[in-house]
Design a protein around this motif. Structure first.
Motif, PDB file in Angstrom:
ATOM      1  N   ILE A   1      41.277  29.495  29.325  1.00 57.96           N
ATOM      2  CA  ILE A   1      39.903  30.002  29.298  1.00 57.96           C
ATOM      3  C   ILE A   1      38.992  28.946  29.903  1.00 57.96           C
ATOM      4  N   CYS A   2      38.124  29.391  30.825  1.00 61.42           N
ATOM      5  CA  CYS A   2      37.080  28.515  31.344  1.00 61.42           C
ATOM      6  C   CYS A   2      35.743  29.105  30.947  1.00 61.42           C
ATOM      7  N   LEU A   3      34.898  28.262  30.351  1.00 67.49           N
ATOM      8  CA  LEU A   3      33.541  28.706  30.026  1.00 67.49           C
ATOM      9  C   LEU A   3      32.599  28.117  31.061  1.00 67.49           C
ATOM     10  N   ASP A   4      31.409  28.660  31.101  1.00 63.89           N
ATOM     11  CA  ASP A   4      30.358  28.157  31.998  1.00 63.89           C
ATOM     12  C   ASP A   4      30.833  28.089  33.454  1.00 63.89           C
ATOM     13  N   VAL A   5      31.488  29.136  33.900  1.00 64.79           N
ATOM     14  CA  VAL A   5      31.936  29.160  35.292  1.00 64.79           C
ATOM     15  C   VAL A   5      30.705  29.351  36.179  1.00 64.79           C
ATOM     16  N   PRO A   6      30.520  28.445  37.149  1.00 68.39           N
ATOM     17  CA  PRO A   6      29.318  28.583  37.984  1.00 68.39           C
ATOM     18  C   PRO A   6      29.416  29.812  38.876  1.00 68.39           C
ATOM     19  N   PHE A   7      28.242  30.286  39.277  1.00 64.12           N
ATOM     20  CA  PHE A   7      28.234  31.454  40.154  1.00 64.12           C
ATOM     21  C   PHE A   7      28.856  31.085  41.494  1.00 64.12           C
ATOM     22  N   CYS A   8      29.709  31.985  41.987  1.00 67.14           N
ATOM     23  CA  CYS A   8      30.365  31.706  43.256  1.00 67.14           C
ATOM     24  C   CYS A   8      30.292  32.950  44.122  1.00 67.14           C
ATOM     25  N   GLY A   9      29.688  32.804  45.287  1.00 65.66           N
ATOM     26  CA  GLY A   9      29.553  33.959  46.170  1.00 65.66           C
ATOM     27  C   GLY A   9      30.682  34.062  47.179  1.00 65.66           C
ATOM     28  N   LYS A  10      31.454  32.979  47.344  1.00 57.96           N
ATOM     29  CA  LYS A  10      32.485  32.966  48.396  1.00 57.96           C
ATOM     30  C   LYS A  10      33.822  33.433  47.837  1.00 57.96           C
ATOM     31  N   ALA A  11      34.359  34.447  48.432  1.00 51.08           N
ATOM     32  CA  ALA A  11      35.621  35.009  47.939  1.00 51.08           C
ATOM     33  C   ALA A  11      36.790  34.062  48.124  1.00 51.08           C
ATOM     34  N   HIS A  12      36.737  33.227  49.154  1.00 49.38           N
ATOM     35  CA  HIS A  12      37.880  32.359  49.429  1.00 49.38           C
ATOM     36  C   HIS A  12      37.617  30.901  49.095  1.00 49.38           C
ATOM     37  N   GLY A  13      36.528  30.643  48.465  1.00 46.47           N
ATOM     38  CA  GLY A  13      36.194  29.251  48.153  1.00 46.47           C
ATOM     39  C   GLY A  13      36.807  28.785  46.851  1.00 46.47           C
ATOM     40  N   GLN A  14      36.409  27.593  46.487  1.00 47.03           N
ATOM     41  CA  GLN A  14      36.859  27.018  45.202  1.00 47.03           C
ATOM     42  C   GLN A  14      35.643  26.699  44.370  1.00 47.03           C
ATOM     43  N   VAL A  15      35.853  26.654  43.111  1.00 49.27           N
ATOM     44  CA  VAL A  15      34.758  26.358  42.206  1.00 49.27           C
ATOM     45  C   VAL A  15      35.231  25.324  41.167  1.00 49.27           C
ATOM     46  N   GLU A  16      34.305  24.415  40.839  1.00 50.35           N
ATOM     47  CA  GLU A  16      34.696  23.402  39.849  1.00 50.35           C
ATOM     48  C   GLU A  16      34.450  23.932  38.444  1.00 50.35           C
TER      49      GLU A  16
END
Lengths: 384, 726
Positions: free
Chosen positions: B45-60
């Motif tokens: 489980i990840c909480l506080d997932v930042p908004f990500c608009g890129k389908a192929h990107g990565q998110v911290e």
């Protein structure tokens, strides 16, 4: 642990014989270690074992079971010396806590101890021998799994007295303890296969109120009333408070797992308020089914066991195997059938030797590297 | 799992979620139950997932929980870069996703399938499996209400975590304070049963918590305090909620120890009593230090008797008691006769032994409650209290004790291998209340002791006010004498010395003290005082300097240039090692002729240390200074010494001169002195010549120099100079 001639049964627990055997083994394996299985009848001989191992400077761990399995039969005398070329990591924990917060801490501590010992070997089995009197083995396993997850294979059995009377039943070179667990970390070991072969009833109920190994409510009704109804409805038998003790072992509960595996829980005691006490914990909201004795299918069980062992270890012909056989299962099947099951297993696996014990509960993974579960009425087999 | 199983699954999940109060546990248990019900083998489980608009990107993101995979569990709490495609999209159940899931870097299991369950806007749950578990349940939609419920539970648990963390921090801090406090802390319930103690309590008392739990703190009572003490303590606690004070308790080993205890009531907001908290410090060391300081401050280390300070305190107390009771008390001032001789001859160790023994004997002579103190040296003071209200009876009682003491102290002393006999002189003074000052009482006792001493020692004397007055007057005079020089109250008188043809030879300078209030004070009165106090040394120097200055002044006048001045030298002055240098310096500074200075020595000075005298006289003789032997014939001069002294003149004492004409003995003595002087080549001068007959007698016998009233009294300089002119 593919090593031949490492399991030795001695018909008597005598210092001279033990030392002689140890000396023989030490000549081949100077760093020899031993896991000894003693039958309850020989419980007073732990000191003899300890003294013999001490005099040979051999590391020792072990446990006391109601009976031993040797040569396709149950025996209440003698001793199994299950040898290691070099003693693996082991630790004896006594007086395990019952309260949930303390149990969580204890499990975390055990997990940390284990984590420190894990190297890069992908196949490690956490072999656990519990005192059957520990009331929260399921919880401890749950908590251990939260820390170690799929890093180890889980296998084990419960030691103690068949009378379920408290008895120090776990030991090492110096101590004999109770209410604890003996852990061994078996390297290059692919775990164990666990089977019971009970067939489930398609009707399921829900344990709506439980506490440890006590089921208070099933489907929001008193547990015993539901149990009576189920037995009557499905098997046409009338269970009363008086004859309950005779029926329990033949009509155990099965906890239905999500992957359709069933964990057997034999009800052994009836409380005045209609609660049922089982051997082993029943998690809250467990999906329960009623199992019926005649549906134990021995052939299928043994087949699954053997195939499982082969899947894990490859060809097992001529190997040394370890087997734990549930005392409740033997009670249910009767001595004759249980012994026949042992003989059949030996015939099927074609192993060099099968060493084991009559256990008071068994531990095995739900899948390979899967969730460790505390079972009743099963056979647990592993390569030594 | 059939559709009819949905509700029990939901029920289980909702119950699980609802039964957790911390975020970590909530996420872990929920994940665990989800795995159980769905047969996926692991998840996170990840909480506080930042908004990500890129389908192929990565998110911290951070892993807030992971179950079933050892590698993922190891990543909990750490930052991870994960594909948006895995965690940022809508709920979905996917198979054949090996490439995407390899981003998780799990080594133990190779995952191919996943079930993604977004938790409202809070985060995401991802369940993983090597093989997609079979199910005919619409998991993503079926679990939606559970996830909405979970989202709310996360908010509540996070709030609770923050609150608990604050409480835990505060509790940890208080616990550390409690654990590390050097002071002992004991907490009881409202019935005074001990429920908690800290390590300092165990260190100080020796009792562990297990040994005192449930017991009343009275378990520690030493037995030193009476019921009143405890009832006062409890009255204070019940009235004000607090008590503080010194208390003696008993350790586990039986030792009794002092502690400073503070007890406070702890009540809830409604004022209901919950606990008592006792905080205390072991003050044994402080007490010991105080006792040591007290001992050092108030007791004499040699005899363990009270010292002067404590004596004064006790005397004050005795005054106060006497004031209330009307009873007399007495102060006995003791001094050991000839103690100095013992010290000088046998050494201080023996002297100390005697003092210690005297202290013991004194203590044995008095009642409990009376005080024996040592003032220092061989002086002891005994205070007797509660004597009779009638002074004569009180005096009798004090006398009895004094006699008892005298008797005890005169018994022989075994001092090492030496038997010593000692006697005391005891001065006694009675007092009643504050009629006299403390200082006066001690002073009177001292005076009485002095009287006893002068009365022949081994004596008891009660205080005599007449003698006290004399002593006080003398002390006053001494004080004034100290300032006489600076106040210029001292002056020199000159008494002329003549030859047989009535020609002035010079004068003897005589010291006079012109007191501003008392007028002219007799030399007989103040010279001995100056001698005793040592003031004679600066005064003697002043006399010498004044005489030399006068000699220098006279140099310019033909009439006076040959006059000599005789200056009396005191023993203390003469004995100073720098006496010769002092005379020389004075002569040089004044510019006076040494030959005109005549130093008058008494026999006693000479005889005190003949060799030193001779040596100093010789040195001064070399300078040109002359010497006269004053009061000759009154002492016990040995002719042998006299012969060796470099004298110039012998002065016949006036006592012989007075009756020279009438007493054949005196006449014979004077004649002998004159004859002897002639033989020794010394000049003779007679003092106290008052009549012409005396002058003639002396002149006829060979004494041709005179001094006395016949020629002139001692007079101030101006008169003397006037006398010369006439």
């Amino acid at each position: 642990m593919s090593k031949a001639n490492m399991m030795h049964f001695l018909p008597g627990v005598e210092a001279g014989e033990i030392e002689k055997k140890l000396a023989e083994m030490q000549a081949l394996h100077p760093k020899l270690g031993v896991c000894a299985l003693l039958p309850e009848q020989e419980k007073d001989k732990v000191a003899v074992l300890q003294a013999a191992c001490s005099s040979r400077k051999v590391s020792l761990v072990g446990a006391i079971f109601p009976a031993l399995i040797q040569d396709g039969r149950f025996t209440t005398s003698g001793v199994w010396l299950l040898c290691f070329r070099e003693m693996p990591y082991f630790k004896l924990y006594d007086d395990l806590p019952v309260a949930s917060a303390e149990a969580e801490q204890a499990a975390e501590k055990i997990a940390n101890d284990i984590r420190e010992q894990i190297d890069h070997n992908p196949d490690v089995t956490l072999f656990m021998l519990f005192d059957a009197m520990v009331p929260n083995i399921g919880t401890l396993l749950d908590n251990l799994y939260l820390h170690l997850a799929n890093r180890v294979h889980y296998a084990g059995a419960n030691a103690g007295s068949e009378t379920f009377q408290p008895m120090p039943c776990l030991f090492d070179s110096e101590r004999v303890i109770q209410n604890g667990v003996l852990l061994l970390l078996l390297n290059s070991h692919k775990g164990a296969i666990l089977e019971h072969g009970y067939h489930t009833n398609p009707h399921t109920s829900y344990a709506t109120s439980t506490n440890g190994n006590c089921i208070s409510q099933i489907d929001w009704q008193p547990a015993f009333k539901v149990y009576q109804d189920l037995v009557r409805e499905h098997y046409g038998q009338e269970v009363t408070a008086e004859n309950f003790y005779q029926y329990g072992v033949h009509f155990p509960f099965g906890i239905v797992r999500a992957n359709h595996h069933v964990v057997v829980r034999i009800p052994v005691m009836l409380a005045e308020d209609g609660s049922l006490f089982c051997v082993g914990e029943v998690p809250p909201n467990s999906v329960l089914t009623l199992l019926k004795a005649p549906t134990v299918r021995s052939v299928e069980t043994l087949h699954n066991l053997t195939e499982g062992l082969k899947t894990l270890n490859g060809d097992i012909t001529g190997a040394e195997l370890m087997l734990f056989y549930c005392a409740g299962r033997r009670l249910h099947l009767g001595m004759e059938m249980a012994t026949a099951e042992l003989e059949a297993f030996e015939g099927l696996v074609q192993a060099a030797q099968v060493a084991g014990a009559l256990s008071l509960g068994e531990i095995g993974g739900s899948t390979v590297h899967g969730y460790p579960l505390f079972h009743n009425a099963t056979l647990v087999a592993a390569r030594w | 799992m059939e559709r009819e199983d949905i509700l029990p699954v939901m029920y289980d999940l909702v119950v699980t979620i609802g039964s957790e109060i911390s975020t970590k546990s909530l996420l872990t248990r929920t994940l665990q139950r989800l795995l159980y019900h769905t047969s996926f083998s692991a998840g996170f489980i990840c909480l506080d997932v930042p908004f990500c608009g890129k389908a192929h990107g990565q998110v911290e993101v951070h892993l807030d929980a992971a179950v079933g995979d050892f590698d993922l569990i190891g990543e909990i709490g750490k930052p991870l870069h994960l594909p948006c495609a895995l965690i940022c999209q809508a709920a979905v159940r996917e198979d054949e996703q090996t490439a995407l899931l390899s981003a998780l870097r799990c080594t133990q299991t190779q995952y191919k399938a996943y079930l993604r369950l977004p938790i409202d806007h809070c985060g995401v749950i991802v369940l993983l499996a090597a093989e997609i578990p079979e199910t005919n349940l619409p998991l993503t939609t079926m679990l939606q209400p559970v996830l909405a419920h979970l989202a709310k539970a996360i908010v509540l648990c996070r709030n609770n975590d923050a609150y608990t963390s604050g409480l835990v921090t505060q509790r940890d801090m208080l616990e550390k304070v409690f654990e590390s406090s050097y002071s002992s802390v004991m907490i009881t319930d409202d019935k005074s049963n001990i429920i908690e103690v800290n390590p300092a309590f165990t260190r100080i008392t020796g009792y562990t918590l297990e040994e005192v739990r449930g017991k009343n703190p009275h378990h520690l009572a030493s037995g030193r305090h009476d019921k009143l003490f405890y009832s006062e303590m409890w009255r204070s606690i019940n009235d004000s909620g607090h008590w503080e004070g010194e208390i003696w308790n008993r350790r586990k080993n039986g030792e009794v120890f002092p502690s400073w205890l503070s007890i406070n009531q702890i009540c809830d907001t409604n004022g209901k009593l919950l606990h008592y908290v006792g905080t205390s410090s072991d003050i044994t060391k402080r007490k010991e230090a105080e006792a040591q300081i007290h001992q050092l401050a108030f007791y004499d280390p040699l005899t363990q008797l009270p010292n002067r300070r404590l004596l004064v305190e006790r005397l004050q107390q005795a005054f106060s008691v006497g004031t209330r009771s009307g009873q007399h008390g007495a102060v006995l001032f003791l001094d050991l006769d000839n103690f100095k001789t013992l010290n000088d001859t046998k050494g201080h160790d023996i002297g100390d032994q005697l003092l210690a023994e005297v202290a013991e004997r004194l203590n044995a002579c008095v009642r409990d409650g009376d005080t024996v103190a040592r003032l220092g040296g061989d002086e002891f003071v005994v205070i007797l209290e509660a004597l009779s209200t009638k002074s004569d009876e009180a005096a009798g009682q004090a006398d009895l004790v004094a006699e008892k003491i005298r008797d005890a102290l005169t018994r022989p002393y075994q001092l090492s291998n030496h038997i010593h006999y000692s006697t005391p002189s005891i001065g006694v003074v009675l007092f009643r209340g504050h009629q006299q000052s403390l200082e006066d009482v001690l002073k009177y006792a001292d005076t009485a002791m002095y009287q006893a001493k002068t009365a022949g020692r081994n004596t008891i004397r009660f205080y005599d006010p007449v003698m006290q007055a004399a002593i006080e007057a003398r002390a006053e005079l001494e004080e004034d004498l100290r300032h006489a020089l600076e106040r210029e109250q001292l002056c020199l008188y000159y008494q002329i010395q003549m030859d047989s043809r009535n020609r002035p030879l010079g004068a003897e300078v005589l010291l006079r003290w012109q007191h501003s209030e008392r007028g002219l004070i007799s030399p007989a009165q103040f010279i001995p005082l100056a001698e005793e106090t040592g003031l004679i040394v600066p005064i003697g120097l002043w006399v010498l300097q004044t005489a030399c200055a006068q000699l220098r002044l006279w140099q310019s006048n033909e009439m006076t240039r040959d006059l000599t001045l005789a200056v009396n030298v005191s023993a203390k002055q003469f004995r100073r090692p720098d006496f010769v240098a002092q005379v020389q310096r004075t002569l040089v500074e004044a510019g006076a002729k040494p030959a005109l200075l005549k130093l008058e020595l008494t026999e006693s000075i000479v005889l005190e240390n003949v060799e030193d005298t001779i040596s100093k006289m010789r040195e001064l003789k070399l300078l040109g200074v002359s010497f006269s032997m004053d009061d000759f014939g009154t002492g016990y001069s040995s002719l042998q010494y006299l012969k060796r002294l470099p004298l110039d003149q012998i002065k016949i004492d006036q006592s012989f001169v007075r009756d020279i004409a009438s007493d054949p003995n005196d006449a014979a003595i004077v004649q002998t002195i004159i004859a002897m002087s002639e033989v020794m080549g010394l000049v003779v001068i007679a003092e106290g010549v008052e009549t012409q007959a005396q002058r003639e007698f002396l002149d006829l016998r060979g004494c041709h120099a005179f001094q006395g009233y016949l020629f002139g009294k001692p007079v101030p300089l101006a008169e003397f100079e006037a006398q010369l002119k006439n």
